[in-house]
Design an enzyme around this catalytic site. Sequence first.
Site, short mmCIF file in Angstrom:
data_model
loop_
_atom_site.label_atom_id
_atom_site.label_comp_id
_atom_site.label_asym_id
_atom_site.label_seq_id
_atom_site.Cartn_x
_atom_site.Cartn_y
_atom_site.Cartn_z
N THR A 186 58.42 33.74 36.19
CA THR A 186 59.36 34.77 35.76
C THR A 186 59.24 35.96 36.71
O THR A 186 58.14 36.29 37.16
CB THR A 186 59.10 35.23 34.31
OG1 THR A 186 59.97 36.32 34.02
CG2 THR A 186 57.67 35.65 34.07
N GLU A 331 57.51 33.77 28.76
CA GLU A 331 56.11 33.79 28.30
C GLU A 331 55.97 33.27 26.88
O GLU A 331 54.86 33.12 26.37
CB GLU A 331 55.57 35.24 28.35
CG GLU A 331 55.34 35.79 29.75
CD GLU A 331 56.58 36.50 30.33
OE1 GLU A 331 57.70 36.20 29.88
OE2 GLU A 331 56.41 37.33 31.24
N LYS A 444 68.12 42.94 34.21
CA LYS A 444 68.60 41.58 33.94
C LYS A 444 70.11 41.51 34.11
O LYS A 444 70.85 42.16 33.38
CB LYS A 444 68.19 41.13 32.54
CG LYS A 444 68.05 39.64 32.48
CD LYS A 444 67.35 39.17 31.24
CE LYS A 444 66.80 37.78 31.47
NZ LYS A 444 66.45 37.11 30.23
N TRP A 449 66.71 37.88 36.44
CA TRP A 449 65.97 39.11 36.73
C TRP A 449 66.20 39.61 38.16
O TRP A 449 66.30 38.83 39.10
CB TRP A 449 64.47 38.88 36.56
CG TRP A 449 64.04 38.68 35.15
CD1 TRP A 449 63.52 37.55 34.62
CD2 TRP A 449 64.08 39.64 34.09
NE1 TRP A 449 63.24 37.74 33.29
CE2 TRP A 449 63.57 39.02 32.94
CE3 TRP A 449 64.51 40.97 33.99
CZ2 TRP A 449 63.47 39.66 31.71
CZ3 TRP A 449 64.41 41.61 32.77
CH2 TRP A 449 63.90 40.97 31.65
P1 AMP Z 1 63.19 35.63 30.32
O1 AMP Z 1 61.73 35.59 30.45
O2 AMP Z 1 63.91 35.54 31.63
O3 AMP Z 1 63.69 34.67 29.30
O4 AMP Z 1 63.56 37.08 29.78
C1 AMP Z 1 63.06 37.58 28.58
C2 AMP Z 1 63.62 38.96 28.34
O5 AMP Z 1 65.05 38.90 28.29
C3 AMP Z 1 63.20 39.60 27.06
O6 AMP Z 1 61.92 40.19 27.14
C4 AMP Z 1 64.31 40.61 26.85
O7 AMP Z 1 64.11 41.76 27.65
C5 AMP Z 1 65.53 39.87 27.38
N1 AMP Z 1 66.22 39.16 26.27
C6 AMP Z 1 66.13 37.86 25.95
N2 AMP Z 1 66.93 37.58 24.89
C7 AMP Z 1 67.53 38.73 24.54
C8 AMP Z 1 68.45 39.11 23.52
N3 AMP Z 1 68.95 38.24 22.65
N4 AMP Z 1 68.81 40.41 23.46
C9 AMP Z 1 68.34 41.32 24.33
N5 AMP Z 1 67.48 41.02 25.31
C10 AMP Z 1 67.07 39.75 25.42
#
Ligand code: AMP
Length: 550
Positions: A186, A331, A444, A449
């Site tokens: 990530t 994670e 994001k 990211w």
């Molecule tokens: P990832 O590790 O790429 O799946 O990203 C995780 C992060 O994406 C989380 O810690 C949030 O900051 C953001 N995220 C994931 N799902 C949501 C959601 N439904 N609403 C807002 N932010 C989200």
Amino acid sequence: MLGQMQPQALLISSLITHAERHHASSEIVSRRVEGDIHRSSWAQISRRSRQVANAIDRLGLSRGERLATLAWNGYRHLELYFGVSGSGRVLHTLNPRLHPEQLAWIINHAQDQALCFDLTFLPLVQAVAAKCPTVRHWIALCDAERLPADSGIAALQSYEAWIGAHASDYHWPDLDENAAAGMCYTSGTTGNPKAALYSHRSTLLHAYAAALPDSLNLSARDSVLPVVPMFHVNAWGIPYSAAAVGCKLVFPGPALDGKSIYELLQSEQVSMAAGVPTVWQMLLNHMQAGGLKFSSLKRTVIGGSACPPAMIEAFSQRYGVAVLHAWGMTEMSPLGTVCALKNAQLALPPEQQSQVLLKQGRAVFGVDMKIVDPDGRDLPWDGQSCGDLLVRGPWVIASYFKDEGGDPLRRDADGRGWFATGDVATIDAEGYMQITDRSKDVIKSGGEWISSIDVENIAMAHPAVALAACIGIKHPKWDERPIIVVVKKPGAELGRDELLAFYQGKIAKWQIPDDALFVDAIPIGATGKMQKMKLRQQLQDYRLPQWVGQ
Ligand code: AMP
């Protein structure tokens, strides 16, 4: 006294064995890179994943060694999911949207031994191959006839020839259920990308939890289309849950535009689909333009970024499709919360129900969560108090691969470790969590990211720049887009276009900021760190150039 039940390890191989035995004819349909629609079944996936396992044995990969994939969602990728992990190796899914430099860094950090890729990604493989000395085997996910003759990749072989040379009988090894099975990097953290290292046990427990009725509600009667890529936290674990319940799977391959997704949803009678809001927006635009309707879709899982209210409304009111707003992280394997209503919320008037549906939802059993203030004290679940969101559970990381970044857990008074998500949230009395902000600096965009540090470092390398801060600005299509805010060196000359052009070739195109602003000063805190929350507040009236007036 110990319980007297069979101490059977939770292993990924048991999923594919089960799917074959009980759901042999359930279909696996894939739109291929080749352009056609390919039809397979759990029986065939199982047989071919055993051929994969034999082929990897022959390559001589040891237990725990990494085999990487650069691939779209499709049946061959699914076979690798089971063949690689089931045989005791670690499946490392690479994100092809990264810049070749970032990709090479990750492959080297993971010490990948073999890499299987879709032909779409041949140029990417050609760009990184010479920089990846640990990769000893390059395999193109195609048949022998399509293998490019002059790829420049040493000993490149086709997947079909590779597995075709091996038998389909294979004895899945009895592994330690805590052995590593999968790995996903990530960029959503400070500094270099970091990898979550999933175990067989964590993957199986997650597969059970994700299939539950108030999670994705999966059954053998479903036809499921994961638009979320298999390189994004294993398509949110759907391939594993799908094998457990024996549902039909429909893979979109490289065609993620609204028209292609709509055609597949209809032709394969998909009942459930999952993806990030950006993809669903493309689908909704396509449907609205053509006055189309769904004939089979019952629910969509939307996550990865906040789901806009208009999207929930469009799906549910215009098309009669239930939206399950979900939140999670790489994670966390990734599932943390899903927004399914309870009886109490179902009894509410529609406007109040909509307010609940906007939230990221309730914790899935297995995930424990809480919010804390800056001193680490628990905050009340009153729907108002806002704090750092902490989580724990058997599919949440305890540490990153190679212990990068040190101990990521915060200990509470009882000594229990909690993973700090970097999200800021409220939790209401019914347990519905809502993300209100992010304490991590990363941005994001369209579910991917962008490291603010990478963007800042490039600006700082320009001779006219004294200080640079990269922040995310709300965007109607991509959720967030980066801009770079710069203080110039005294007397230096630098224009917006020149600075933006300076990014070309240094990071992926979509990571280049949408705008550059020049300011006299960037707010700095007592510890000398840039105060980005303050900077964001100062720029709250700023609009990205193409959205001015919208
Ligand atoms: P990832 O590790 O790429 O799946 O990203 C995780 C992060 O994406 C989380 O810690 C949030 O900051 C953001 N995220 C994931 N799902 C949501 C959601 N439904 N609403 C807002 N932010 C989200």
